[in-house]
Design an enzyme around this catalytic site. Structure first.
Site, short mmCIF file in Angstrom:
data_model
loop_
_atom_site.label_atom_id
_atom_site.label_comp_id
_atom_site.label_asym_id
_atom_site.label_seq_id
_atom_site.Cartn_x
_atom_site.Cartn_y
_atom_site.Cartn_z
N CYS A 93 0.82 -1.22 0.00
CA CYS A 93 0.00 0.00 0.00
C CYS A 93 0.85 1.28 0.00
O CYS A 93 1.57 1.54 0.98
CB CYS A 93 -0.91 -0.03 1.23
SG CYS A 93 -1.78 1.50 1.57
N CYS A 111 -0.02 3.56 2.96
CA CYS A 111 0.55 3.04 4.21
C CYS A 111 2.03 3.45 4.32
O CYS A 111 2.50 3.79 5.41
CB CYS A 111 0.43 1.53 4.28
SG CYS A 111 -1.29 0.93 4.20
#
Length: 126
Positions: free
Chosen positions: A52, A55
């Site tokens: 991600c 993230c």
């Protein structure tokens, strides 16, 4: 000759080291989480995934806040493998941050990367 367990541990360590999102917090543990809630601790549940990009943007912000606020307990939840935890917290997307003061959820966001807004969310736990 390496045992099967040694091989698994070596592979796991290699994958962790390679992962673009290194976890700074501790893996989510239901009993530890309940104990922290009972003790009225400031808690951040960080739902993340190694693939991600959001993230990856959140990670250094959360790590810096962890250094500044040693009383903050951070639990990492792997979006890809911890489906029971995702269900428990009603999380549908990675890059979700959930902030608690004890048993009370005080803030939640998904995809937030503004350091000031993340800090403001976490400040609600103290």
């Amino acid at each position: 000759m390496l045992s099967r367990l040694d091989k698994v541990l070596l592979i796991g360590a290699a994958l962790f080291a390679w992962s673009p999102v290194a976890w700074a917090g501790q893996p989510f543990d239901a009993k530890a989480f309940q104990s922290a809630q009972a003790a009225e601790k400031a808690i951040l549940v960080d739902v993340t995934a190694s693939w991600c990009p959001t993230c990856r943007q959140q990670r250094p912000i959360v790590e810096q806040i962890e250094k500044e606020k040693p009383d903050l307990i951070v639990y990492e939840v792997d979006f890809d493998t911890a489906k029971n935890v995702l269900k428990r917290f009603r999380v549908q997307y990675q890059s979700t941050l959930i902030v608690f003061h004890g048993a009370k959820e005080v803030a939640r966001s998904t995809g937030e990367t503004d350091p000031a807004l993340i800090r403001a969310m976490i400040a609600k736990a103290f």
